[in-house]
Write a protein that holds these residues in place. Structure first.
Motif, PDB file in Angstrom:
ATOM      1  N   PRO A  40       0.834  -1.182   0.000  1.00  0.00           N
ATOM      2  CA  PRO A  40       0.000   0.000   0.000  1.00  0.00           C
ATOM      3  C   PRO A  40       0.884   1.252   0.000  1.00  0.00           C
ATOM      4  N   GLY A  41       0.624   2.166  -0.892  1.00  0.00           N
ATOM      5  CA  GLY A  41       1.398   3.405  -0.888  1.00  0.00           C
ATOM      6  C   GLY A  41       0.507   4.623  -0.845  1.00  0.00           C
ATOM      7  N   CYS A  42      -0.774   4.437  -1.160  1.00  0.00           N
ATOM      8  CA  CYS A  42      -1.663   5.601  -1.182  1.00  0.00           C
ATOM      9  C   CYS A  42      -3.129   5.199  -1.036  1.00  0.00           C
ATOM     10  N   LEU A  43      -3.474   3.969  -1.387  1.00  0.00           N
ATOM     11  CA  LEU A  43      -4.864   3.500  -1.394  1.00  0.00           C
ATOM     12  C   LEU A  43      -5.756   4.407  -2.227  1.00  0.00           C
ATOM     13  N   ASN A  44      -5.171   5.057  -3.184  1.00  0.00           N
ATOM     14  CA  ASN A  44      -5.907   6.066  -3.939  1.00  0.00           C
ATOM     15  C   ASN A  44      -5.683   5.915  -5.432  1.00  0.00           C
ATOM     16  N   ASP A  46      -2.912   6.130  -6.972  1.00  0.00           N
ATOM     17  CA  ASP A  46      -1.928   7.082  -7.485  1.00  0.00           C
ATOM     18  C   ASP A  46      -0.516   6.535  -7.635  1.00  0.00           C
ATOM     19  N   CYS A  47      -0.117   5.583  -6.794  1.00  0.00           N
ATOM     20  CA  CYS A  47       1.314   5.286  -6.705  1.00  0.00           C
ATOM     21  C   CYS A  47       1.736   3.999  -7.410  1.00  0.00           C
ATOM     22  N   GLY A  48       0.829   3.061  -7.556  1.00  0.00           N
ATOM     23  CA  GLY A  48       1.160   1.830  -8.277  1.00  0.00           C
ATOM     24  C   GLY A  48       1.872   0.772  -7.456  1.00  0.00           C
ATOM     25  N   ALA A  49       2.164   1.043  -6.186  1.00  0.00           N
ATOM     26  CA  ALA A  49       2.900   0.065  -5.377  1.00  0.00           C
ATOM     27  C   ALA A  49       2.101  -1.225  -5.190  1.00  0.00           C
ATOM     28  N   CYS A  50       0.787  -1.138  -5.365  1.00  0.00           N
ATOM     29  CA  CYS A  50      -0.090  -2.280  -5.113  1.00  0.00           C
ATOM     30  C   CYS A  50      -0.398  -3.068  -6.378  1.00  0.00           C
ATOM     31  N   THR A  51       0.290  -2.742  -7.470  1.00  0.00           N
ATOM     32  CA  THR A  51      -0.063  -3.333  -8.772  1.00  0.00           C
ATOM     33  C   THR A  51       0.099  -4.854  -8.793  1.00  0.00           C
ATOM     34  N   SER A  61      -4.349  -2.912  -7.176  1.00  0.00           N
ATOM     35  CA  SER A  61      -5.233  -3.749  -6.358  1.00  0.00           C
ATOM     36  C   SER A  61      -5.941  -2.943  -5.283  1.00  0.00           C
ATOM     37  N   CYS A  62      -5.540  -1.680  -5.086  1.00  0.00           N
ATOM     38  CA  CYS A  62      -6.273  -0.823  -4.156  1.00  0.00           C
ATOM     39  C   CYS A  62      -7.501  -0.233  -4.822  1.00  0.00           C
ATOM     40  N   LEU A  63      -7.606  -0.379  -6.144  1.00  0.00           N
ATOM     41  CA  LEU A  63      -8.755   0.178  -6.863  1.00  0.00           C
ATOM     42  C   LEU A  63      -9.772  -0.893  -7.236  1.00  0.00           C
TER      43      LEU A  63
HETATM   44  S1  FES Z   1      -1.695   1.817  -3.104  1.00  0.00           S
HETATM   45 FE1  FES Z   1      -1.067   3.423  -4.385  1.00  0.00          FE
HETATM   46  S2  FES Z   1      -1.968   2.830  -6.262  1.00  0.00           S
HETATM   47 FE2  FES Z   1      -2.680   1.353  -4.923  1.00  0.00          FE
END
Ligand code: FES
Ligand code: FAD
Ligand code: FES
Lengths: 152, 283, 773
Positions: A40-44, A46-51, A61-63
């Motif tokens: 998780p990097g933003c849960l929004n 925006d960051c792509g860390a959850c890809t 995967s946060c979307l």
């Molecule tokens: S946590 Fe940043 S895009 Fe999903």
């Protein structure tokens, strides 16, 4: 129904899990299934860390709600085993802290599979979905291009 | 982390969806049509969206239609922006859509969700506005078709319980010359400072804007100014600037004054493109 | 050399590409409870009431904490309630914490907390804070406990004041023929480590306080919690696994305290406190802002004779690390130039902004922006080549720093050599402005910088080496792996000294304050220097012990023995020797007799000769050495709409000695990218109530793939004689001159001097049109 018993197909395995409707795929992977590789990097979005990959395509995967992932083929970084992109990341020093790395790798993995002939424009189009705060992206570029070079 | 709980419902017909909505609304569940769902997930986390019953439209076949049929291109509202880009039936849409959010997110964001979004850029509506596509709307009373110019005034005009099913675009528009420029606060990523989209029709230039005002729009007055034969370039721009709706945004992406500076340059580029025989590629 | 200088792949590389690398938030277990903060929606407001009754009644809620009854905390001045009490002083300040069974329940309950505020006038910039009659952020400033070398001024917003008084103060401007002056400013911004901060705390029945935290300073967390709450240090155990980026932001101790208090509030049960991105940006410490005024005076030859410098640092609501940042800014205030007369006032100002943590470069990229812009103003006034002006004034051995340290060949790098290299790499002779067509020009800007590390004068580092029975070695150091690859570099240093294969060295990645020897904090590019010194000493300790046993086994005097390739052998007859595995757990004779025993190596290092600064004139030795840098940036600039693209960025750094080529370049490029994003785009946008309007990565945008320039990194190697293999720090330095170099290029491009950051097209437009707000 506010909670669901799901069977999710993750990294080639069927995984049973109980989730709230409101649980994201990211939360489910990490909190319910112990697959903490996705970050998780933003849960929004925006960051792509959850890809992760869903049916072979990159997905933040946060979307995505876990309930939406039913019937889909999910691959997380834990599902890669010596994939060329992993090796290239290691050899090109394409990460430092490593936190953005699982997300970047899953995005790159999907890119090289879907567009083995990707040019600079395509690479940029795909990779601007993720943030890496440690590297200046030059090493990531080198890693992706090496794998693409070997494919074409 | 969405802290509230909701039912997640997956109707498979338009009628079922509309009925569900009505029933759940009567039960006080604040039903929510869910397409890509990115807004519910990201705004829900911040208590800026709420529902106790989420109706996912993705299982309704009509919402997934995608292809040429007779004189029309039919696009379901639940198509992801990526799906529309990849198929590329409508290059103008491809151009605009491919600058929304980022590539990965566009695999989740849908055409219908972007057009109906609470986040006010709604960039994907611009091509449809300019070619005045037909919008298929479903609701309790059945299905209606409307022109985009009637259905979209700053935002989509839907009655409670109605939802967007499809967008029908006449074939003749699919390859009309267009230009699309997305200017950001800085460099190449982020929300628009201003997105401008223009299309050359037989009756003249059509122009749509997002990010200038807290809504996307196409303005007859702006187009009239830009199309006025008696005007020289400078006059066209001056009059077009005067005709812009208000308020002009003044926010973290840029101040009102700066947006007007950027807008003037963008209008010039549109006119350059027109005078140059529409050669400039989309940027 | 066999290992040093090679691009050895980092030890944790495959864990990081496979998802098995663990960061704090990845630790989860069933009994864990989750904390959620309720934070201030305003910049400055009185708390009228807090109603937690509904929250407490929510299902799954195990505890609710408020600021009442908590001690004041803070590093230099104890001015901060862990949770706001009485009033809130910044947007995002934590006020209440709710602890519950799941993250969702905690959030649900936190939403039920009702807090009534009455807004107070907001101090919205350091310059405003400095004005007479400004609203006070801390009314009780005079009553706070503080360190000896903090100098708050009660009744004002001044948290500390550092003075540099050097040279001839009575005839300060004596030899000066030309003067230039500039006023500079930029808002606070953020580090944006991709891993948001997270702490887990638990208190056992024995009173043991177990903390796991994403931190650069676990040892400091232990000390501070002990100090703040009167807990015996031995009872506190702080664990830090891999850290997902830090850049200084994780050197502050904040969530650890809140997690500890949360656990205490629920009877010691384990509690996790994890920052959302929004919280990480505004609730936790940020990147400092600055208002500065610089005046330079030079003679006709371009030699700068006098500098008068005013720094008003944006200390935010609480001083914490801002006191040190203010001091660091003062110590290197002139930039890397030998200037005889220096007058600098460096003030840490309280404002109603989030409070700062260290940020990569520790005040130096910030001060360099102001100094290097002034250098270009001076070059213009003198009609001189800005690069030549820098060469003429470059600080050299024999010069005195602003704090009057005499420089020599070892403690300062070779700036003229950096400048020469820069000139070549950026193709300076092409000209600063090269037209491409009637609209587009290519423009170059340059800058120089320097940095010493103003860390505690008695900061320690230690290393322990143990053996595995196969003769391989385990390396334990308190340096945190925050992404810099330092742990791997330490293994390289060890391998080099023992002349062994680096693959036979295992590095413990996690640090825990109970069993890992302390490394003060993983900051200030000191990991390699201090950790490396400790490792070298430990290596020597091991060599001595190995030789002791081998001397018996080989029946040879110690002086005749050599260590290499995991063996101890006779120098004149290498065939005669023993492998480490035969002696590292004692040597066993065929009959079963054993001698020697387990070999444990230990090494430590403490900085030597550092002093506090004289409060009247700043005299003192703040750090061990100065790394110098030269930077260039080239952009493609559109003269019509004032947009631009980053083409090329150059950093030349006197690194002393390159220990790991790819890793060093990676550090520098990463720092450059961060510096360019800070320069070009990143800032907190605040409204008149001190609220931050862009606390998300959607609207606060770090550099993304495709926006980066082509990087050119080169090194000069002037060894620092007392450092491991002569290496100087390099983790921060790529960043230092980026904002200034970009600003210099763009000032040239628009033909009007720029005084602010970030360098968005809108700022360029406002500057050119005279419409600055
Ligand atoms: S946590 Fe940043 S895009 Fe999903
Ligand atoms: C990382 C990121 C970057 C972004 N950048 C941009 C950008 O640059 N430009 C831009 O324009 N937007 C941007 N957005 C906003 C985003 O495009 C919208 O929030 C998004 O389009 C919503 O699409 P969705 O399919 O996920 O919608 P959903 O979340 O499913 O729905 C959005 C809204 O529309 C309603 N809705 C959905 N479908 C229908 C339907 N068929 N009929 C009636 N109502 C419906 C929903 O009830 C909800 O209110 C960004 C979003 C993200 C996550
Ligand atoms: S490696 Fe740290 S964010 Fe990419």
């Amino acid at each position: 129904m506010k909670t669901h018993n799901l069977v999710l197909r993750i990294n080639g395995e069927d995984r049973q899990v109980t989730v709230r409707s409101a649980d994201t795929l990211l939360y489910t992977l990490r909190g319910r299934l112990g697959l903490t590789g996705s970050k998780p990097g933003c849960l929004n979005g925006d960051c792509g860390a959850c890809t992760v990959n869903v049916d072979g395509w990159p997905m933040k995967s946060c979307l995505m709600l876990a309930v939406e992932a039913q019937g889909k083929e999910i691959t997380t970084v834990e599902g890669l085993h010596d994939a060329p992109i992993q090796k290239a990341f290691v050899e090109h020093f394409a990460f430092q802290c490593g936190y953005c790395t699982p997300g970047f790798i899953m995005n790159c993995h999907s890119l090289v599979n879907n567009h083995p002939g990707a040019d600079d424009k395509k690479i940029k189009e795909w990779l601007e979905s993720n943030i890496c705060r440690c590297t200046g992206y030059a090493e990531i570029e080198a890693a992706v291009k090496e794998v693409l070079g070997k494919k074409s | 982390m969405i802290s509230f709980d909701f039912d997640y419902l997956t109707p498979t017909t338009m009628q079922e969806a509309a009925e569900l909505f009505q029933r759940l609304d009567q039960e006080g569940k604040s039903p929510y049509y869910y397409s890509g769902g990115t807004e519910l997930i990201t705004l829900g986390r911040l208590n800026m969206a709420y529902s106790e019953a989420v109706i996912d439209l993705k299982n309704i076949p009509e919402c997934h239609a995608h292809g040429l049929s007779g004189d029309f291109l039919v696009q379901g509202s639940a198509l992801s922006l990526t799906a529309a880009e990849v198929a590329n039936f409508f290059p103008f849409l491809t151009s605009v859509a491919s600058q929304v959010a980022d590539h990965t997110a566009r695999g989740k964001i849908t055409i219908g969700g972007n057009i109906c979004a609470a986040i006010f850029y709604r960039e994907a509506v611009l091509p449809y506005l300019l070619v005045d596509s037909t919008v298929i709307i479903a609701g309790n009373k059945g299905i209606t078709a409307k022109k985009m110019s009637d259905a979209f005034k700053e935002k989509i005009q839907l009655k409670k319980g109605e939802f967007l099913v499809q967008l029908l675009t006449e074939r003749k528009w699919l390859n009309a010359p267009f230009i699309h420029i997305k200017r950001r606060q800085q460099w190449q990523t982020g929300y628009p400072l201003i997105t401008i989209a223009a299309l050359q029709a037989e009756d003249g230039l059509r122009v749509g804007l997002s990010g200038l005002c807290p809504f996307p729009f196409r303005s007859a007055a702006v187009e009239a100014a830009l199309n006025k034969k008696e005007f020289n370039r400078e006059e066209k721009i001056r009059e077009a600037l005067k005709a812009m709706p208000s308020p002009i945004l003044d926010d973290v992406e840029g101040s009102k004054e700066y947006r007007l500076f950027a807008l003037r340059n963008l209008l010039e580029e549109i006119l350059n493109w027109q005078e140059g025989g529409f050669k400039l590629e989309n940027t | 050399m066999r290992t040093v200088g090679k691009s050895v792949i980092r030890k944790e590389a495959w864990d990081k590409v496979s998802g098995t690398a663990r960061y704090t938030h990845d630790f989860q277990f069933t009994e864990l409870l989750y904390a959620k903060m309720v934070t201030s929606p305003f910049g400055h407001a009185k708390i009228i009431s807090i109603d937690t009754s509904e929250a407490k009644k929510m299902p799954g809620v195990r505890g609710v904490l408020t600021g009442e009854g908590l001690p004041l905390i803070g590093e230099a001045i104890k001015d901060r309630p862990p949770l706001a009490f009485g009033k809130v002083r910044y947007h995002g300040e934590p006020v209440v914490i709710v602890v519950a069974d799941t993250p969702a329940l905690a959030k649900k309950a936190a939403d039920k907390v009702k807090i009534q505020y009455e807004q107070l006038p907001v101090v919205n910039s350091p310059a405003q804070a400095f004005q007479k009659g400004a609203p006070l952020v801390h009314e009780q400033l005079g009553k706070y406990k503080k360190d000896e070398d903090s100098y708050p001024v009660p009744g004002t917003n001044i948290a500390t004041h550092l003075k540099i008084r050097k040279g001839d103060l009575t005839n300060f401007w004596k030899d000066v023929e030309f003067t230039v002056e500039g006023r500079y400013s930029f808002n606070p911004s953020d580090h944006v480590a991709m891993e948001t901060r997270c702490s887990i705390a638990e208190i056992t029945r024995e009173g043991r306080i177990l903390i796991t935290t994403s931190s650069q300073a676990p040892f400091m967390a232990k000390r501070l919690i002990s100090q703040y709450f009167n807990e015996p240090e031995g009872n506190i155990e702080v664990h830090t696994p891999l850290v997902g980026g830090a850049y200084g932001g994780k050197a502050s101790v904040q969530l650890e305290v809140l997690a500890y208090l949360s656990s205490k509030a629920v009877g010691g049960r384990p509690v996790k406190l994890w920052n959302s991105r929004e919280e990480d940006m505004i609730t936790s410490p940020c990147h400092i802002g600055l208002d500065a005024k610089i005046k330079f005076g030079a003679d006709r030859n371009g030699k700068i004779r006098a500098a008068e410098i005013l720094f008003l640092w944006d200390g935010g609501a609480y001083s914490d690390k801002a006191i040190d940042l203010t001091r660091a800014g003062a110590t290197d205030c002139t930039g890397p130039y030998g200037i005889e007369n220096v007058w600098c006032d460096s003030f840490c100002m309280y404002t109603n902004h989030p409070y700062p943590a260290p940020f990569r470069g520790f005040s130096h990229s910030e001060l360099s922006f102001a100094i290097e812009r002034t250098m270009n103003l001076l070059a213009e006034k003198l009609k001189m080549d800005p690069l030549e002006l820098r060469r003429i004034n470059a600080i050299r051995p024999g010069d005195l720093t602003p704090t009057q340290v005499k420089l020599n060949k070892s403690n300062v790098g070779d700036l003229p050599a950096c400048i020469t290299k820069l000139k070549e790499l950026i193709k300076w002779e092409e000209g600063e402005v090269v037209p491409v067509n009637d609209r587009i020009v290519k423009v170059k800007g340059i800058s120089c910088s320097w940095k010493t590390s103003t860390i505690d004068t008695n900061a320690p580092s230690g290393a322990i080496l143990t053996f595995n029975r196969d003769g391989t070695i385990n390396l334990m150091s308190g340096v945190i792996e925050i992404g810099t690859g330092t742990k791997t570099v330490l293994a390289q240093i060890l391998a080099e000294r023992l002349k062994m294969d680096v693959n036979h060295i295992y590095v413990r990645m996690e640090v825990d304050t109970q069993t890992t020897p302390e490394h003060w904090k993983t900051v200030a590019s000191r990991g390699t220097f201090m950790g490396g010194k400790a490792v070298l000493e430990a290596a020597d300790d091991v060599i001595r012990q190995l030789k002791d046993i081998a001397a018996c086994v080989l029946r040879a005097p110690i002086e005749d023995l050599e260590v290499a390739d995991s063996r101890v052998f006779l120098r004149d007859d290498p065939e005669q020797g023993v492998h480490f595995k035969e002696i590292c757990y004692g040597y066993t004779y065929p009959n079963g007799n054993a001698i020697g025993g387990q070999i444990i190596g230990r090494g430590n290092y403490i900085l030597r000769g550092l002093t506090h600064l004289d409060p009247e004139n700043g005299k003192g030795k703040p750090g061990p050495e100065w790394t110098v840098t030269a930077h260039g940036v080239e952009v493609e600039f559109d003269r019509k709409d004032l947009t631009y693209k980053l083409l090329r960025a150059v950093s030349v750094i006197d690194i002393g000695k390159v220990l790991n080529e790819k890793a060093a370049k990676g550090q520098v490029m990463g720092a450059m990218s961060m510096g360019l994003a800070f320069a070009g785009r990143e800032t907190f946008v605040m409204d008149e109530l001190g609220r931050i309007l862009n606390p998300q990565l959607r609207t606060y945008r770090p550099l993304r793939y495709g926006e980066q320039p082509e990087y050119m990194v080169d090194f000069i190697e002037t060894p620092q004689l007392d450092a491991p293999y002569g290496a100087r720090g390099v983790g921060e330095h790529g960043l230092l001159g980026m904002p200034a170099a970009l600003a210099n290029a763009l000032s040239k491009a628009i033909g009007v001097p720029i005084y602010h950051l970030p360098l968005t097209p809108e700022l360029l437009w406002r500057t050119r049109e005279g419409l600055l707000r």
